[in-house]
Motif scaffolding. Structure first.
Motif, mmCIF file in Angstrom:
data_model
loop_
_atom_site.group_PDB
_atom_site.id
_atom_site.type_symbol
_atom_site.label_atom_id
_atom_site.label_comp_id
_atom_site.label_asym_id
_atom_site.label_seq_id
_atom_site.Cartn_x
_atom_site.Cartn_y
_atom_site.Cartn_z
ATOM 1 N N GLU A 22 52.809 34.155 37.532
ATOM 2 C CA GLU A 22 51.718 33.277 37.921
ATOM 3 C C GLU A 22 50.408 34.068 37.956
ATOM 4 O O GLU A 22 50.404 35.276 38.119
ATOM 5 N N ALA A 23 49.314 33.354 37.797
ATOM 6 C CA ALA A 23 48.008 33.995 37.925
ATOM 7 C C ALA A 23 47.819 34.439 39.375
ATOM 8 O O ALA A 23 48.472 33.947 40.287
ATOM 9 N N ALA A 24 46.945 35.414 39.567
ATOM 10 C CA ALA A 24 46.672 35.909 40.913
ATOM 11 C C ALA A 24 46.225 34.773 41.824
ATOM 12 O O ALA A 24 45.634 33.795 41.385
ATOM 13 N N ASP A 25 46.532 34.918 43.100
ATOM 14 C CA ASP A 25 46.122 33.949 44.108
ATOM 15 C C ASP A 25 44.673 34.225 44.487
ATOM 16 O O ASP A 25 44.393 35.195 45.186
ATOM 17 N N CYS A 26 43.750 33.405 44.025
ATOM 18 C CA CYS A 26 42.321 33.602 44.286
ATOM 19 C C CYS A 26 41.806 32.514 45.217
ATOM 20 O O CYS A 26 42.191 31.347 45.089
ATOM 21 N N ARG A 27 40.929 32.908 46.121
ATOM 22 C CA ARG A 27 40.374 31.947 47.071
ATOM 23 C C ARG A 27 38.999 32.407 47.526
ATOM 24 O O ARG A 27 38.678 33.594 47.487
ATOM 25 N N ASP A 28 38.204 31.464 47.958
ATOM 26 C CA ASP A 28 36.904 31.770 48.558
ATOM 27 C C ASP A 28 37.055 31.808 50.072
ATOM 28 O O ASP A 28 37.803 31.004 50.656
ATOM 29 N N THR A 29 36.352 32.741 50.688
ATOM 30 C CA THR A 29 36.428 32.862 52.138
ATOM 31 C C THR A 29 35.105 33.440 52.644
ATOM 32 O O THR A 29 34.198 33.696 51.854
ATOM 33 N N SER A 30 35.013 33.629 53.947
ATOM 34 C CA SER A 30 33.790 34.205 54.505
ATOM 35 C C SER A 30 34.140 35.184 55.619
ATOM 36 O O SER A 30 35.221 35.104 56.223
ATOM 37 N N PHE A 31 33.213 36.097 55.885
ATOM 38 C CA PHE A 31 33.380 37.082 56.950
ATOM 39 C C PHE A 31 31.999 37.378 57.521
ATOM 40 O O PHE A 31 31.100 37.796 56.796
ATOM 41 N N GLU A 32 31.845 37.111 58.803
ATOM 42 C CA GLU A 32 30.571 37.335 59.489
ATOM 43 C C GLU A 32 29.396 36.687 58.749
ATOM 44 O O GLU A 32 28.325 37.273 58.591
ATOM 45 N N GLY A 33 29.651 35.475 58.267
ATOM 46 C CA GLY A 33 28.599 34.692 57.641
ATOM 47 C C GLY A 33 28.368 34.956 56.170
ATOM 48 O O GLY A 33 27.580 34.250 55.527
ATOM 49 N N ALA A 34 29.036 35.969 55.592
ATOM 50 C CA ALA A 34 28.878 36.280 54.165
ATOM 51 C C ALA A 34 30.053 35.709 53.377
ATOM 52 O O ALA A 34 31.188 35.671 53.865
ATOM 53 N N SER A 35 29.778 35.264 52.147
ATOM 54 C CA SER A 35 30.793 34.635 51.305
ATOM 55 C C SER A 35 31.441 35.657 50.361
ATOM 56 O O SER A 35 30.755 36.505 49.776
ATOM 57 N N TYR A 36 32.758 35.547 50.214
ATOM 58 C CA TYR A 36 33.516 36.432 49.333
ATOM 59 C C TYR A 36 34.530 35.617 48.533
ATOM 60 O O TYR A 36 34.990 34.561 48.987
ATOM 61 N N THR A 37 34.902 36.138 47.373
ATOM 62 C CA THR A 37 36.056 35.631 46.641
ATOM 63 C C THR A 37 37.109 36.724 46.637
ATOM 64 O O THR A 37 36.818 37.882 46.331
ATOM 65 N N VAL A 38 38.329 36.344 46.995
ATOM 66 C CA VAL A 38 39.443 37.274 47.156
ATOM 67 C C VAL A 38 40.560 36.871 46.197
ATOM 68 O O VAL A 38 40.937 35.697 46.133
ATOM 69 N N CYS A 39 41.089 37.840 45.451
ATOM 70 C CA CYS A 39 42.224 37.600 44.557
ATOM 71 C C CYS A 39 43.328 38.587 44.902
ATOM 72 O O CYS A 39 43.125 39.799 44.853
ATOM 73 N N GLU A 40 44.491 38.067 45.248
ATOM 74 C CA GLU A 40 45.612 38.898 45.698
ATOM 75 C C GLU A 40 46.691 38.957 44.624
ATOM 76 O O GLU A 40 47.082 37.938 44.061
ATOM 77 N N VAL A 41 47.163 40.184 44.345
ATOM 78 C CA VAL A 41 48.172 40.410 43.315
ATOM 79 C C VAL A 41 49.369 41.113 43.951
ATOM 80 O O VAL A 41 49.206 42.076 44.709
ATOM 81 N N GLY A 42 50.571 40.648 43.639
ATOM 82 C CA GLY A 42 51.785 41.278 44.145
ATOM 83 C C GLY A 42 52.295 42.332 43.178
ATOM 84 O O GLY A 42 52.008 42.302 41.976
ATOM 85 N N ALA A 43 53.077 43.295 43.706
ATOM 86 C CA ALA A 43 53.591 44.388 42.884
ATOM 87 C C ALA A 43 54.557 43.903 41.815
ATOM 88 O O ALA A 43 54.849 44.628 40.855
ATOM 89 N N ASP A 44 55.066 42.668 41.943
ATOM 90 C CA ASP A 44 55.955 42.111 40.935
ATOM 91 C C ASP A 44 55.198 41.466 39.777
ATOM 92 O O ASP A 44 55.811 41.024 38.805
ATOM 93 N N GLU A 45 53.876 41.423 39.865
ATOM 94 C CA GLU A 45 53.069 40.838 38.794
ATOM 95 C C GLU A 45 52.677 41.909 37.777
ATOM 96 O O GLU A 45 52.703 43.109 38.071
ATOM 97 N N ASP A 46 52.320 41.463 36.590
ATOM 98 C CA ASP A 46 51.956 42.371 35.502
ATOM 99 C C ASP A 46 50.459 42.666 35.577
ATOM 100 O O ASP A 46 49.642 41.978 34.956
ATOM 101 N N LEU A 47 50.093 43.688 36.344
ATOM 102 C CA LEU A 47 48.699 44.076 36.521
ATOM 103 C C LEU A 47 48.418 45.303 35.655
ATOM 104 O O LEU A 47 49.170 46.281 35.705
ATOM 105 N N ARG A 48 47.345 45.239 34.873
ATOM 106 C CA ARG A 48 47.033 46.327 33.941
ATOM 107 C C ARG A 48 45.538 46.664 33.971
ATOM 108 O O ARG A 48 44.725 45.866 34.435
ATOM 109 N N LEU A 49 45.230 47.830 33.412
ATOM 110 C CA LEU A 49 43.844 48.200 33.130
ATOM 111 C C LEU A 49 43.606 48.082 31.634
ATOM 112 O O LEU A 49 44.509 48.341 30.820
#
Length: 240
Positions: free
Chosen positions: A16-43
């Motif tokens: 599956e594609a990485a789990d991406c979501r928008d969130t905030s911290f102390e009033g600032a906006s971020y996008t977070v994408c989480e990848v598991g070690a079982d996924e095919d992550l490359r450079l």
């Protein structure tokens, strides 16, 4: 029917594609994408025609294999010719050597570090990485470190007015998760680092870059363009 059921059971499951979501911290906006070690992550950096330079070119190269990018982000600093600054390892081949001396700019703000993709994920301070001779299938060096064993980089200032859109990566303590973050507005280093530690609970995190930071997250309808990039990190999934 029995054989069909067995074939379906044994058939490889598309990542599956990485789990991406928008969130905030102390009033600032971020996008977070989480990848598991079982996924095919490359450079990714170069193909037969030179540096890929863009998410689109990486995706086109993968399409020839019947695959696609599930998520991607620029993954470290680079020279004008798009060559990596510091260590760069792709598919087990070292293409650029590690740099452990201090110097100007964010990269030289020691300690800097290495993001290592192996059986698990690791973010390791560069000198410790070199001493340990850590084996990585893929690795990219950048700097500064943001969080080091639960502590913020000592030179990050809470009141700094150096504010940019920034991106980086943090890893869980057991190395099973790599969490990629891009700020959606200008933040300073201290705020960015605290988001990894206090907002996401990650003990180690590494800065990738600022101002030119970009993200490819099709699950969010996001494909950032701009100037050509050097190293790119991303997940590989079956082409839909």
């Amino acid at each position: 029917m029995k054989w069909l059921a067995l074939a379906l059971l044994l058939a490889p499951v598309a990542a599956e594609a990485a789990d991406c979501r928008d969130t905030s911290f102390e009033g600032a906006s971020y996008t977070v994408c989480e990848v598991g070690a079982d996924e095919d992550l490359r450079l990714f950096h170069s193909g037969p025609d030179g540096a890929y330079g863009s998410f689109r070119n990486v995706d086109l190269a993968l399409a020839a294999e019947g695959k696609a990018l599930g998520f991607a982000m620029n993954a470290g600093m680079y020279h004008r010719d798009l060559s990596p600054v510091g260590l760069y390892v792709e598919d087990g081949v070292e293409r650029s050597a590690i740099v452990t001396s201090d110097g100007p700019g964010n990269f030289g703000l020691l300690p800097n570090g290495v993001f290592c993709i192996g059986e698990t994920f690791r973010v390791i301070e560069s000198r410790a990485f070199k001493k340990a001779k850590t084996a990585c299938r893929h690795a990219t060096q950048s700097g500064p470190m943001l969080v080091i064993k639960g502590k913020l980089h000592p030179k990050l200032l809470p009141g700094s007015d150096s504010r940019y859109v920034r991106n980086g990566v943090g890893v869980s303590e057991d190395g099973s998760r790599a969490v990629f973050v891009i700020s959606n507005e200008a933040v300073n280093f201290h705020t960015f680092a605290r988001f990894f530690r206090d907002g996401l609970g990650l003990p180690d995190a590494l800065y990738f870059d600022g101002n030119i930071s970009r993200l490819y997250a099709p699950s969010l309808g996001r494909h950032d363009g701009g100037f050509p990039m050097g190293p790119i990190v991303g997940t590989v999934v079956a082409k839909g």
